[in-house]
Scaffold this active site. Sequence first.
Site, PDB file in Angstrom:
ATOM      1  N   LYS A 297       0.808  -1.222   0.000  1.00  0.00           N
ATOM      2  CA  LYS A 297       0.000   0.000   0.000  1.00  0.00           C
ATOM      3  C   LYS A 297       0.840   1.271   0.000  1.00  0.00           C
ATOM      4  O   LYS A 297       0.347   2.339  -0.343  1.00  0.00           O
ATOM      5  CB  LYS A 297      -0.957   0.009   1.204  1.00  0.00           C
ATOM      6  CG  LYS A 297      -2.102  -0.971   1.090  1.00  0.00           C
ATOM      7  CD  LYS A 297      -3.224  -0.607   2.062  1.00  0.00           C
ATOM      8  CE  LYS A 297      -4.445  -1.481   1.876  1.00  0.00           C
ATOM      9  NZ  LYS A 297      -5.534  -1.113   2.793  1.00  0.00           N
TER      10      LYS A 297
ATOM     11  N   LYS B 181      -4.531 -10.995  -6.228  1.00  0.00           N
ATOM     12  CA  LYS B 181      -5.771 -11.296  -5.513  1.00  0.00           C
ATOM     13  C   LYS B 181      -6.863 -10.285  -5.872  1.00  0.00           C
ATOM     14  O   LYS B 181      -6.558  -9.139  -6.235  1.00  0.00           O
ATOM     15  CB  LYS B 181      -5.531 -11.344  -4.006  1.00  0.00           C
ATOM     16  CG  LYS B 181      -5.179 -10.022  -3.402  1.00  0.00           C
ATOM     17  CD  LYS B 181      -5.403 -10.012  -1.898  1.00  0.00           C
ATOM     18  CE  LYS B 181      -5.321  -8.571  -1.446  1.00  0.00           C
ATOM     19  NZ  LYS B 181      -5.918  -8.234  -0.226  1.00  0.00           N
TER      20      LYS B 181
ATOM     21  N   LYS C  39     -10.545  -4.479  -4.014  1.00  0.00           N
ATOM     22  CA  LYS C  39     -11.350  -3.305  -4.372  1.00  0.00           C
ATOM     23  C   LYS C  39     -10.522  -2.297  -5.151  1.00  0.00           C
ATOM     24  O   LYS C  39     -10.993  -1.678  -6.093  1.00  0.00           O
ATOM     25  CB  LYS C  39     -11.853  -2.608  -3.096  1.00  0.00           C
ATOM     26  CG  LYS C  39     -12.866  -3.407  -2.317  1.00  0.00           C
ATOM     27  CD  LYS C  39     -13.062  -2.869  -0.893  1.00  0.00           C
ATOM     28  CE  LYS C  39     -13.601  -3.962   0.013  1.00  0.00           C
ATOM     29  NZ  LYS C  39     -13.694  -3.602   1.418  1.00  0.00           N
TER      30      LYS C  39
HETATM   31  P1  AMP Z   1     -10.816  -5.897   3.439  1.00  0.00           P
HETATM   32  O1  AMP Z   1     -11.773  -5.588   2.355  1.00  0.00           O
HETATM   33  O2  AMP Z   1      -9.390  -5.691   3.053  1.00  0.00           O
HETATM   34  O3  AMP Z   1     -11.173  -5.247   4.729  1.00  0.00           O
HETATM   35  O4  AMP Z   1     -10.945  -7.462   3.683  1.00  0.00           O
HETATM   36  C1  AMP Z   1     -11.999  -8.064   4.416  1.00  0.00           C
HETATM   37  C2  AMP Z   1     -11.775  -9.568   4.508  1.00  0.00           C
HETATM   38  O5  AMP Z   1     -11.814 -10.161   3.207  1.00  0.00           O
HETATM   39  C3  AMP Z   1     -10.397  -9.939   5.093  1.00  0.00           C
HETATM   40  O6  AMP Z   1     -10.567 -11.058   5.938  1.00  0.00           O
HETATM   41  C4  AMP Z   1      -9.590 -10.312   3.891  1.00  0.00           C
HETATM   42  O7  AMP Z   1      -8.559 -11.234   4.191  1.00  0.00           O
HETATM   43  C5  AMP Z   1     -10.645 -10.956   2.996  1.00  0.00           C
HETATM   44  N1  AMP Z   1     -10.267 -10.854   1.584  1.00  0.00           N
HETATM   45  C6  AMP Z   1     -10.044  -9.710   0.885  1.00  0.00           C
HETATM   46  N2  AMP Z   1      -9.704  -9.973  -0.402  1.00  0.00           N
HETATM   47  C7  AMP Z   1      -9.714 -11.344  -0.514  1.00  0.00           C
HETATM   48  C8  AMP Z   1      -9.469 -12.243  -1.597  1.00  0.00           C
HETATM   49  N3  AMP Z   1      -9.144 -11.803  -2.817  1.00  0.00           N
HETATM   50  N4  AMP Z   1      -9.563 -13.565  -1.351  1.00  0.00           N
HETATM   51  C9  AMP Z   1      -9.908 -14.020  -0.128  1.00  0.00           C
HETATM   52  N5  AMP Z   1     -10.164 -13.234   0.930  1.00  0.00           N
HETATM   53  C10 AMP Z   1     -10.071 -11.894   0.756  1.00  0.00           C
END
Ligand code: AMP
Length: 330
Positions: free
Chosen positions: A118, A197, A200
């Site tokens: 980031k 991966k 967003k």
């Molecule tokens: P965040 O949107 O970064 O707050 O992520 C929320 C949850 O989604 C966290 O537990 C992340 O590890 C999971 N997560 C985000 N992107 C992925 C992905 N591409 N594959 C699997 N889990 C994800």
Amino acid sequence: MSTQAKKRVLSGIQPSGEIHVGNWLGAVRTWAKQVEDQAEDNLYCIVDAHAITVPYEPAELKRRTLGLARDLIACGVDPARCTLFVQSDVREHTELAWYLATVTPMGDLFRMTQFKDKSDGKEFVSAGLFTYPVLMSADILLYKATIVPVGDDQVQHIELARETVRRFNHRYGDIFPEPEARLSVTPRIMGLDGEGKMSKSKGNSIDVFEPRDSFWNKLRTAFTDPQRLRKSDPGRPDVCNVFTMHKALGSEATVLEVRESCTGAKWGCVDCKKVLMDGFDRELVPLRTRREALDEGAVARALTEGADKARAIAAETLREVRGAMGLGSA
Ligand code: AMP
Ligand code: TRP
């Protein structure tokens, strides 16, 4: 089993955009199952204080926080059966983060891959982005949670939280238990472009609540096995992101059929994606219906109640922490 005897689960999600298929299959769907099972005491947190570590619009943040709460409830994170709250409504998170920062080595924070990703190439990197994992440790430790359901990108942060527990307890006494990550069967969903991966910020995601047409239009273009150029080429399910999603959504029989039809070149990738779309429809249609029925007032009330429940636990932990650290005048 009484609530106290149950193991405690905590996880968080940033209000930085819509819930995408990676969030859902990596984390949120597991949360909903756990809330359904009631085998553990579940706390889920919308981490708005984490979302401000990168540039953002204040009015937008509030809108997203409330929108995310509604979407989580629609996904089955039922506030009547778990504690669903907004991180900054419970001020104890930021207070504990400061105390934990004093036992967290800077060197460990520099090693965090999320920080490297980031901050890479950015002109302005906030100190908040650097200490982000300390706030995440506070989120978990404040509730003495031992189980943290997340996608695999968060495992390194949870390892750091464990290390923090060891450092803190060694210095101040046995206060916190060590948390562990709990991964779903699909802890890492790749982006539609197959480049990394699903995320967003990379524009390679499908949102869980996007209209079915655009959902399908994105899914049908999703990257599969790069060596499979024609339907007659045998595919390699184990390198295919679409197969990964089948593993999450399909029955054992479907997953087997998908594997055989791919390796045997019986189905083309679009055929395979149509079957996957059926799986998404089966699960997402009821969530969409539930989402339509949710009104803003009910969501706001659930968050107020959630914060009250969370605060009661958090205040007690902080009382203990402040005492052990010799802080304050009382
Ligand atoms: P965040 O949107 O970064 O707050 O992520 C929320 C949850 O989604 C966290 O537990 C992340 O590890 C999971 N997560 C985000 N992107 C992925 C992905 N591409 N594959 C699997 N889990 C994800
Ligand atoms: N850092 C997590 C993410 O980006 C979100 C998060 C914040 C979290 N606090 C947490 C996850 C506590 C689990 C537990 O996805």
